[in-house]
Scaffold this motif. Structure first.
Motif, PDB file in Angstrom:
ATOM      1  N   VAL B  26      -5.312  -2.231  11.349  1.00 13.61           N
ATOM      2  CA  VAL B  26      -4.544  -2.774  10.225  1.00 13.61           C
ATOM      3  C   VAL B  26      -3.052  -2.519  10.434  1.00 13.61           C
ATOM      4  O   VAL B  26      -2.334  -2.128   9.530  1.00 13.61           O
ATOM      5  CB  VAL B  26      -5.021  -2.193   8.869  1.00 13.61           C
ATOM      6  CG1 VAL B  26      -6.391  -2.740   8.528  1.00 13.61           C
ATOM      7  CG2 VAL B  26      -5.052  -0.682   8.875  1.00 13.61           C
ATOM      8  N   PRO B  53      -5.324  -6.671   8.121  1.00 14.87           N
ATOM      9  CA  PRO B  53      -4.067  -6.781   7.368  1.00 14.87           C
ATOM     10  C   PRO B  53      -3.021  -5.764   7.837  1.00 14.87           C
ATOM     11  O   PRO B  53      -2.961  -4.646   7.335  1.00 14.87           O
ATOM     12  CB  PRO B  53      -4.485  -6.535   5.914  1.00 14.87           C
ATOM     13  CG  PRO B  53      -5.816  -5.881   5.979  1.00 14.87           C
ATOM     14  CD  PRO B  53      -6.455  -6.258   7.272  1.00 14.87           C
ATOM     15  N   CYS B  58       3.630 -11.303   6.777  1.00  9.77           N
ATOM     16  CA  CYS B  58       2.601 -12.349   6.677  1.00  9.77           C
ATOM     17  C   CYS B  58       2.068 -12.506   5.255  1.00  9.77           C
ATOM     18  O   CYS B  58       1.679 -13.606   4.864  1.00  9.77           O
ATOM     19  CB  CYS B  58       1.440 -12.053   7.623  1.00  9.77           C
ATOM     20  SG  CYS B  58       1.963 -11.903   9.346  1.00  9.77           S
ATOM     21  N   ILE B  59       2.019 -11.420   4.519  1.00  6.14           N
ATOM     22  CA  ILE B  59       1.434 -11.488   3.175  1.00  6.14           C
ATOM     23  C   ILE B  59       2.493 -11.398   2.080  1.00  6.14           C
ATOM     24  O   ILE B  59       2.166 -11.335   0.898  1.00  6.14           O
ATOM     25  CB  ILE B  59       0.338 -10.420   2.970  1.00  6.14           C
ATOM     26  CG1 ILE B  59       0.835  -9.011   3.297  1.00  6.14           C
ATOM     27  CG2 ILE B  59      -0.872 -10.740   3.844  1.00  6.14           C
ATOM     28  CD1 ILE B  59       1.619  -8.340   2.231  1.00  6.14           C
ATOM     29  N   THR B 166      -1.046  -0.370   2.159  1.00  5.02           N
ATOM     30  CA  THR B 166      -2.093  -0.876   3.052  1.00  5.02           C
ATOM     31  C   THR B 166      -3.513  -0.513   2.591  1.00  5.02           C
ATOM     32  O   THR B 166      -4.410  -1.347   2.663  1.00  5.02           O
ATOM     33  CB  THR B 166      -1.897  -0.348   4.489  1.00  5.02           C
ATOM     34  OG1 THR B 166      -1.490   1.001   4.438  1.00  5.02           O
ATOM     35  CG2 THR B 166      -0.885  -1.161   5.231  1.00  5.02           C
ATOM     36  N   ALA B 169      -5.685  -2.834   0.406  1.00  2.00           N
ATOM     37  CA  ALA B 169      -6.229  -4.047   1.041  1.00  2.00           C
ATOM     38  C   ALA B 169      -7.512  -3.721   1.803  1.00  2.00           C
ATOM     39  O   ALA B 169      -8.484  -4.482   1.778  1.00  2.00           O
ATOM     40  CB  ALA B 169      -5.194  -4.666   1.975  1.00  2.00           C
ATOM     41  N   TRP B 269      -0.846 -10.906  -2.725  1.00  2.00           N
ATOM     42  CA  TRP B 269      -0.714 -11.039  -1.275  1.00  2.00           C
ATOM     43  C   TRP B 269      -0.818 -12.526  -0.973  1.00  2.00           C
ATOM     44  O   TRP B 269      -1.767 -13.188  -1.412  1.00  2.00           O
ATOM     45  CB  TRP B 269      -1.824 -10.263  -0.540  1.00  2.00           C
ATOM     46  CG  TRP B 269      -1.719  -8.767  -0.686  1.00  2.00           C
ATOM     47  CD1 TRP B 269      -1.529  -8.052  -1.837  1.00  2.00           C
ATOM     48  CD2 TRP B 269      -1.807  -7.789   0.373  1.00  2.00           C
ATOM     49  NE1 TRP B 269      -1.479  -6.713  -1.557  1.00  2.00           N
ATOM     50  CE2 TRP B 269      -1.653  -6.520  -0.220  1.00  2.00           C
ATOM     51  CE3 TRP B 269      -1.991  -7.882   1.756  1.00  2.00           C
ATOM     52  CZ2 TRP B 269      -1.684  -5.340   0.535  1.00  2.00           C
ATOM     53  CZ3 TRP B 269      -2.035  -6.709   2.497  1.00  2.00           C
ATOM     54  CH2 TRP B 269      -1.870  -5.453   1.893  1.00  2.00           C
ATOM     55  N   ILE B 272      -4.012 -14.632  -0.473  1.00  2.00           N
ATOM     56  CA  ILE B 272      -5.164 -13.753  -0.668  1.00  2.00           C
ATOM     57  C   ILE B 272      -5.393 -13.504  -2.154  1.00  2.00           C
ATOM     58  O   ILE B 272      -6.522 -13.535  -2.639  1.00  2.00           O
ATOM     59  CB  ILE B 272      -4.947 -12.422   0.100  1.00  2.00           C
ATOM     60  CG1 ILE B 272      -4.938 -12.718   1.605  1.00  2.00           C
ATOM     61  CG2 ILE B 272      -6.019 -11.389  -0.260  1.00  2.00           C
ATOM     62  CD1 ILE B 272      -4.432 -11.586   2.457  1.00  2.00           C
ATOM     63  N   VAL B 319      -5.185 -12.774   8.524  1.00  2.00           N
ATOM     64  CA  VAL B 319      -4.720 -11.485   7.999  1.00  2.00           C
ATOM     65  C   VAL B 319      -5.898 -10.593   7.610  1.00  2.00           C
ATOM     66  O   VAL B 319      -5.886  -9.389   7.860  1.00  2.00           O
ATOM     67  CB  VAL B 319      -3.783 -11.699   6.780  1.00  2.00           C
ATOM     68  CG1 VAL B 319      -3.571 -10.397   6.027  1.00  2.00           C
ATOM     69  CG2 VAL B 319      -2.444 -12.268   7.233  1.00  2.00           C
ATOM     70  N   LEU B 320      -6.918 -11.203   7.022  1.00  2.00           N
ATOM     71  CA  LEU B 320      -8.069 -10.414   6.572  1.00  2.00           C
ATOM     72  C   LEU B 320      -9.053 -10.117   7.707  1.00  2.00           C
ATOM     73  O   LEU B 320     -10.067  -9.451   7.490  1.00  2.00           O
ATOM     74  CB  LEU B 320      -8.794 -11.144   5.436  1.00  2.00           C
ATOM     75  CG  LEU B 320      -8.005 -11.248   4.127  1.00  2.00           C
ATOM     76  CD1 LEU B 320      -8.758 -12.104   3.114  1.00  2.00           C
ATOM     77  CD2 LEU B 320      -7.737  -9.864   3.540  1.00  2.00           C
ATOM     78  N   CYS B 344       2.068 -15.749  10.110  1.00  2.00           N
ATOM     79  CA  CYS B 344       1.513 -14.931  11.207  1.00  2.00           C
ATOM     80  C   CYS B 344       2.079 -15.341  12.566  1.00  2.00           C
ATOM     81  O   CYS B 344       1.955 -14.609  13.537  1.00  2.00           O
ATOM     82  CB  CYS B 344      -0.006 -15.032  11.246  1.00  2.00           C
ATOM     83  SG  CYS B 344      -0.807 -14.474   9.750  1.00  2.00           S
TER      84      CYS B 344
END
Lengths: 75, 375
Positions: B26, B53, B58-59, B166, B169, B269, B272, B319-320, B344
């Motif tokens: 991650v 993630p 990116c998020i 972090t 997530a 996010w 997401i 991402v996930l 990304c």
């Protein structure tokens, strides 16, 4: 974005310091390392201009090898 | 003395592995080491390394980037942000200004900075100028942002705060029906700040083997070896393979800066959705630095695809860790580092950008021929 580089402390002035890594000098804040004793010659791990942890000279030097590899890969 | 990556790889070759082991990292830094060293091909085929993630750019909420662009275009301010943020497109038609870089070309005062200290210095040097610091990042980055305010910043320095935590997530993935991984490599520099113990919940509550890793190949492969041993022995625990800088409790002074300056909130996010307790807000004592208190009019929830990833872009699933970068149909076809569609492919921490930079050219959805033409 969490990339952090070990740098050698060259001089300190209050919470500010001048640090050096691979020939590059930067102003680095030692504000978050108030619980540590930091002196010129020590190594610190630097992220976005702030020292986030003290590191040993051995660990610092071996990390620089990694950055050399990253720079070579991106060249 | 630390062992080499080859030493740990040799030990991994002798393990009796289950048929399939999915190990998620991650952290964009981990993914960069994995990709740059070709670790995926060096490990036994049963081991899948998944990029999870690990990229705050990116998020970063699309609506925050939109607000930053509009602020910079319409208000007499200077907007500063980490360089990665400048090229992330928002969901507007191509003829409109879609990135901070385009806004700068249109005359807005937008500057890339490398440290919160630059934002501070700019605000101190010109007290009559309003400086808006668009701050995205995970805990490692938000601690310096908090430290900068804790140390004292002038009132003309405002923050557009898009920082994220972090572990919530990872927790969200673990609470879902299909976490998608069997072991976790926890992020070394987040743990440097927040402490190794923050990741205990993964093995202790979810029975998922976990190891904190550094960024050199040897500590990363040591962490992979650790989680494999945990899987084989069916004894998940939290291993710290980055003891050089990661303490059980982390950097307590940095944490005190975070707690003094920033509170914890549920946060969005990009692509997401809301993840509980994953974001930050300024504490009441620091409200004078909140950009939304000064310029509330730049939140526009009525746009098409507000908050989403671009049309056709699979960044949210990348991402996930649900798919690999080259399973997105845009990867290397419509989406390239020079003309990115999704975040990304923009950020140095983004899995797509990292894979492309390390020479992965085959698009599993679009076919290799088409992707390869872009060299």
């Amino acid at each position: 974005m969490c990339l952090a580089v070990p740098m050698m402390v060259r001089s300190t002035n209050g919470f500010m310091s001048t640090c050096e890594a691979m020939g590059i000098k930067r102003e680095v804040s030692l504000f978050m390392l108030q619980d540590e004793q930091i002196a010129p010659g020590d190594f610190v791990l630097v992220h976005v201009g702030y020292a986030i942890q003290k590191v040993s000279p051995t660990d610092a030097l071996s990390s620089w090898e990694l950055f050399d590899e990253i720079l070579a890969a991106n060249a | 003395m630390q062992q080499t990556a080859a030493y740990w790889l040799e030990k991994i070759q002798h393990l009796e592995l289950p048929n399939r082991v999915r190990i998620m990292n991650v952290c964009g830094g981990h993914e960069r080491t994995v990709s740059a060293t070709g670790l995926r091909t060096a490990l036994p085929a049963r081991i899948e390394l998944i990029a999870g993630p690990g990229c705050p750019v990116c998020i970063c909420p699309e609506e925050d980037i939109y607000a930053a662009i509009q602020l910079a275009l319409h208000e007499p301010i200077t907007l500063v942000a980490f360089g990665d943020m400048l090229r992330v497109p928002v969901n507007l038609p191509q003829r409109e200004i879609r990135t901070l870089l385009e806004a700068r070309a249109a005359g807005a005062d937008i500057r890339a900075i490398a440290t919160p200290l630059e934002a501070l210095q700019l605000a101190l040097a010109e007290p009559k100028r309003t400086v808006v610091f668009f701050a995205a990042g995970f805990e490692t980055t938000m601690a310096p942002v908090a430290a900068m305010l804790a140390q004292g910043a002038p009132d003309n320095l405002l923050l557009l705060l898009s920082g994220r935590r972090t572990w919530p997530a990872v927790s969200m993935l673990l609470e879902s029906d299909n976490p998608g991984f069997d072991a976790l490599i926890a992020p070394g520099h987040v743990a440097t700040i927040m402490g190794a113990d923050e990741w205990r919940f993964v093995p202790e509550r979810h029975n998922i083997p976990t190891a904190i890793a550094g960024f050199r190949a040897n500590t990363l492969v040591a962490a992979i070896y650790s989680v494999l041993r945990q899987i084989i022995g069916n004894q998940p625990f939290l291993d710290n393979c980055y003891t050089e800088v990661v303490r059980p409790g982390g950097n307590s002074y940095a944490q005190s800066c975070l707690a003094r300056v920033l509170g914890i909130v549920d946060a969005n996010w990009r692509g997401i959705g809301i993840i509980p307790t994953s974001g930050y807000r300024l504490q009441p004592e620091f409200q004078q630095h909140d950009v939304q208190a000064h310029f509330p009019q730049y939140a526009d929830a009525s746009r098409k695809r507000v908050g989403k990833m671009p049309a056709g872009c699979d960044c949210a699933r990348v991402v996930l860790g649900r798919i690999n970068p080259n399973q997105c149909r845009l990867y290397g076809v419509a989406c390239l580092p020079a003309q990115p569609v999704g975040p990304c492919m923009v950020s140095d921490e983004g899995a797509c950008r990292i894979w492309w930079s390390n020479g992965i050219r085959n698009n599993l959805r679009a076919g290799t021929r088409k992707a390869a033409t872009h060299g």
